[in-house]
Design a protein around this motif. Structure first.
Motif, PDB file in Angstrom:
ATOM      1  N   GLY A 207      67.292  50.185  38.325  1.00 13.77           N
ATOM      2  CA  GLY A 207      67.541  49.790  39.711  1.00 13.77           C
ATOM      3  C   GLY A 207      67.115  48.377  40.071  1.00 13.77           C
ATOM      4  N   ALA A 208      66.858  47.527  39.075  1.00 18.16           N
ATOM      5  CA  ALA A 208      66.430  46.147  39.390  1.00 18.16           C
ATOM      6  C   ALA A 208      67.540  45.390  40.104  1.00 18.16           C
ATOM      7  N   ASP A 209      67.134  44.532  41.036  1.00 23.97           N
ATOM      8  CA  ASP A 209      68.073  43.591  41.654  1.00 23.97           C
ATOM      9  C   ASP A 209      68.170  42.321  40.814  1.00 23.97           C
ATOM     10  N   VAL A 210      67.057  41.990  40.162  1.00 27.41           N
ATOM     11  CA  VAL A 210      66.958  40.738  39.406  1.00 27.41           C
ATOM     12  C   VAL A 210      66.194  41.036  38.117  1.00 27.41           C
ATOM     13  N   VAL A 211      66.683  40.511  37.000  1.00 29.59           N
ATOM     14  CA  VAL A 211      65.936  40.616  35.742  1.00 29.59           C
ATOM     15  C   VAL A 211      65.358  39.237  35.428  1.00 29.59           C
ATOM     16  N   VAL A 212      64.066  39.203  35.145  1.00 32.33           N
ATOM     17  CA  VAL A 212      63.398  37.951  34.771  1.00 32.33           C
ATOM     18  C   VAL A 212      63.057  38.057  33.292  1.00 32.33           C
ATOM     19  N   LEU A 213      63.575  37.124  32.525  1.00 34.63           N
ATOM     20  CA  LEU A 213      63.418  37.189  31.068  1.00 34.63           C
ATOM     21  C   LEU A 213      62.627  35.965  30.618  1.00 34.63           C
ATOM     22  N   ASP A 214      61.479  36.206  30.007  1.00 30.01           N
ATOM     23  CA  ASP A 214      60.553  35.126  29.660  1.00 30.01           C
ATOM     24  C   ASP A 214      60.461  35.003  28.140  1.00 30.01           C
ATOM     25  N   GLY A 215      60.868  33.863  27.605  1.00 25.43           N
ATOM     26  CA  GLY A 215      60.871  33.660  26.154  1.00 25.43           C
ATOM     27  C   GLY A 215      59.489  33.347  25.605  1.00 25.43           C
ATOM     28  N   MET A 216      59.385  33.354  24.281  1.00 28.08           N
ATOM     29  CA  MET A 216      58.055  33.241  23.652  1.00 28.08           C
ATOM     30  C   MET A 216      57.387  31.887  23.827  1.00 28.08           C
ATOM     31  N   GLN A 217      58.155  30.844  24.179  1.00 31.17           N
ATOM     32  CA  GLN A 217      57.488  29.561  24.451  1.00 31.17           C
ATOM     33  C   GLN A 217      56.761  29.596  25.781  1.00 31.17           C
ATOM     34  N   GLY A 218      57.017  30.627  26.568  1.00 33.76           N
ATOM     35  CA  GLY A 218      56.453  30.723  27.912  1.00 33.76           C
ATOM     36  C   GLY A 218      54.931  30.620  27.903  1.00 33.76           C
ATOM     37  N   GLY A 219      54.407  29.945  28.895  1.00 31.08           N
ATOM     38  CA  GLY A 219      52.967  29.751  28.979  1.00 31.08           C
ATOM     39  C   GLY A 219      52.238  31.006  29.443  1.00 31.08           C
ATOM     40  N   THR A 220      50.948  31.019  29.148  1.00 30.00           N
ATOM     41  CA  THR A 220      50.051  32.047  29.658  1.00 30.00           C
ATOM     42  C   THR A 220      48.748  31.335  30.012  1.00 30.00           C
ATOM     43  N   ALA A 221      47.943  31.983  30.842  1.00 29.20           N
ATOM     44  CA  ALA A 221      46.657  31.372  31.168  1.00 29.20           C
ATOM     45  C   ALA A 221      45.669  31.562  30.031  1.00 29.20           C
ATOM     46  N   ALA A 222      45.785  32.688  29.329  1.00 26.69           N
ATOM     47  CA  ALA A 222      44.858  32.973  28.229  1.00 26.69           C
ATOM     48  C   ALA A 222      45.350  34.163  27.423  1.00 26.69           C
ATOM     49  N   THR A 223      45.445  33.978  26.125  1.00 26.33           N
ATOM     50  CA  THR A 223      45.785  35.075  25.201  1.00 26.33           C
ATOM     51  C   THR A 223      45.353  34.653  23.805  1.00 26.33           C
ATOM     52  N   GLN A 224      45.345  35.638  22.920  1.00 27.13           N
ATOM     53  CA  GLN A 224      45.021  35.325  21.536  1.00 27.13           C
ATOM     54  C   GLN A 224      46.101  34.407  20.965  1.00 27.13           C
ATOM     55  N   GLU A 225      45.676  33.390  20.227  1.00 24.06           N
ATOM     56  CA  GLU A 225      46.607  32.445  19.594  1.00 24.06           C
ATOM     57  C   GLU A 225      47.614  33.186  18.703  1.00 24.06           C
ATOM     58  N   VAL A 226      47.129  34.212  18.002  1.00 25.24           N
ATOM     59  CA  VAL A 226      48.011  34.924  17.066  1.00 25.24           C
ATOM     60  C   VAL A 226      49.152  35.612  17.827  1.00 25.24           C
ATOM     61  N   PHE A 227      48.872  36.034  19.043  1.00 24.73           N
ATOM     62  CA  PHE A 227      49.874  36.668  19.899  1.00 24.73           C
ATOM     63  C   PHE A 227      50.899  35.630  20.342  1.00 24.73           C
ATOM     64  N   ILE A 228      50.381  34.504  20.850  1.00 25.27           N
ATOM     65  CA  ILE A 228      51.268  33.467  21.397  1.00 25.27           C
ATOM     66  C   ILE A 228      52.267  32.990  20.347  1.00 25.27           C
ATOM     67  N   GLU A 229      51.791  32.821  19.126  1.00 22.57           N
ATOM     68  CA  GLU A 229      52.633  32.208  18.098  1.00 22.57           C
ATOM     69  C   GLU A 229      53.479  33.202  17.296  1.00 22.57           C
ATOM     70  N   HIS A 230      53.178  34.507  17.391  1.00 21.10           N
ATOM     71  CA  HIS A 230      53.846  35.432  16.457  1.00 21.10           C
ATOM     72  C   HIS A 230      54.491  36.650  17.094  1.00 21.10           C
TER      73      HIS A 230
END
Ligand SMILES: Cc1cc2nc3c(=O)[nH]c(=O)nc-3n(C[C@H](O)[C@H](O)[C@H](O)COP(=O)(O)O)c2cc1C
Length: 443
Positions: free
Chosen positions: A249-272
């Motif tokens: 039932g979404a009106d809008v789908v927001v799709l965020d690719g892997m280059q997308g920024g985060t405020a903080a996460t494990q490096e291994v997650f961000i890159e892989h």
């Protein structure tokens, strides 16, 4: 053989054990803890730079830049919401939490977005008066953490975004280290002050598309069917995730690719974990087309968007709008060369600073330290963001006009070619100079 042998070869660095990999191993060995950072994936991967526009020539007719109009407006949430969001430009500000960002930064984002007639988005920390007060169009995030969630804020928002995942960490939850959990942040999130927080990676009250549909109906009931409901996913299986978001039932789908920024996460997650937005966009559009929902359910994409060419490419590949996070922070003043000396003092350098989790940001953006946060003037920073958004929009129009389009949404895959076989396969456009689109046949 001695070093003085005529057969001695110069030292040779390994492409596998490169400088970064060696430093990571040494750091892990010394500390026993994994690396955490902000920002998005840093390694090179297929991106929009691998695509080019075919401007008009004999077979196409360009528009005059100074005389002929090229529309940029977009309406999000036309499927069910009584009050869809009308934006003047196809660029929105992505969700970034108060907690990750200072109150001043949130205010500046609101000011800049409002000046350009676009929306901004809350984040994993609830809605602040600074942000609501300065954003004419504010999207309120409903996250697995439920931090700062209350029905009154749902009603105060102009749209609601159910966050299933983020491109930088699909399958993972938020992270906010103790140094950023001040009294105010702690109160908003119902957390103890100064203790590291790792929030949930899945919503506590729904597990799949059937109960997501119930949740979305609940949100519509609470908000009198007025507000558009967005569903945000990190790019992993975009065809199925888009189809399931639409089914829910979404009106809008927001799709965020892997280059997308985060405020903080494990490096291994961000890159892989996750896939680049270039690879995710066409399958998502395909899902919408297969369901006869393209342009009826709007698609907003994000992950590494920097300039008008990136925006135009997203629109040409079928997105209705884009969202920016990292670029908006840079526009506010993050990573400014003028602060180089201060970045060096905290072991970084302008342009590479990503230790946003530490809360020591000399620019006053990714911090909760009152003295540092006070360095950011929200009025000036908001103006810088508005300037940047204006340039993004004009650049998008320049490209659209050159392709003969009177609205940026008239850009289409036919306007594009790819520089590499990978990009051609992912974007489903021909390799430049050929009519070959590799890899056709899947969804
Ligand atoms: C500092 C920062 C904080 C973020 N916080 C959130 C958040 O609270 N919720 C969320 O859904 N995404 C969050 N994101 C991700 C953005 O919403 C967005 O998906 C991403 O920044 C887009 O990619 P870009 O940074 O390359 O533009 C955050 C990103 C940054 C840079």
């Amino acid at each position: 053989m001695s070093d003085h042998s005529p057969f001695h070869t110069p030292p040779r660095f390994s492409a596998t054990f490169d400088e970064h990999s060696i430093a990571q191993i040494q750091r892990a060995a010394a500390t026993g803890i994994y690396d955490i950072r902000g920002g998005g994936a840093k390694r090179r991967m297929p991106h929009f730079d691998d695509l080019l526009f075919l401007g008009a020539s004999i077979s196409r007719y360009p528009l005059e830049g100074y005389r002929e109009k090229c529309g940029t407006d977009v309406v999000l949430g036309t499927r069910f919401a009584k009050k869809p969001i009308e934006l003047k430009i196809p660029v929105t500000i992505a969700g970034m939490s108060f907690g990750a960002l200072s109150g001043q930064a949130k205010e500046a984002l609101g000011r800049g977005a409002t000046a350009m007639g676009t929306s901004t988005t809350t984040g994993d920390g609830g809605m602040t008066p600074e942000e609501r007060g300065h954003s004419t169009k504010l999207v309120y995030q409903l996250l697995p953490s439920r931090y700062g969630m209350n029905p009154d804020d749902l009603r105060k928002a102009d749209a609601i975004e159910v966050v299933v995942g983020q491109g930088a960490k699909p399958g993972g939850g938020g992270m906010l280290l103790g140094q950023k959990i001040t009294e105010r942040v702690a109160k908003m999130r119902n957390l103890p002050v100064g203790i590291d927080q790792r929030s949930a990676c899945r919503h506590p009250d729904w597990t799949g598309p059937d109960d997501l549909a119930i949740k979305i109906t609940e949100l519509r009931e609470i908000t009198n069917w007025e507000k558009p409901i967005y569903v945000k996913v990190g790019a992993t299986r975009p065809y199925y995730d888009t189809a399931l978001a639409v089914k829910s039932g979404a009106d809008v789908v927001v799709l965020d690719g892997m280059q997308g920024g985060t405020a903080a996460t494990q490096e291994v997650f961000i890159e892989h974990v996750g896939i680049p937005i270039l690879a995710a966009l066409r399958p998502a559009v395909q899902a919408l087309q297969d369901l006869d929902m393209h342009r009826k359910v709007q698609l907003v994409v994000s992950g590494g968007i920097r300039n008008g060419a990136d925006v135009a490419k997203c629109l040409a590949l079928g997105a209705d709008a884009v969202a920016i996070g990292t670029a908006a922070l840079i526009a506010l003043g993050d990573n400014a060369p003028a602060l180089e000396e201060e970045y060096r003092k905290i072991g970084s350098t302008a342009g590479a600073y990503d230790d946003w989790h530490e809360g020591r940001d000399p620019a006053g953006i990714t911090t909760q330290d009152p003295a540092l946060a006070a360095r950011l003037d929200p009025v000036k920073a908001g103006k810088r963001l508005a300037n940047y958004l204006a340039v993004l929009t004009m650049e998008t129009q320049i490209i659209a006009r050159a392709c003969g389009k009177s609205h940026v949404h008239n850009l289409e895959p036919d306007d594009l070619v790819a520089l590499t076989v990978e990009a051609a396969a992912m974007a489903r456009v021909p390799l430049a100079g050929t009519s070959w689109i590799p890899g056709q046949g899947g969804y």
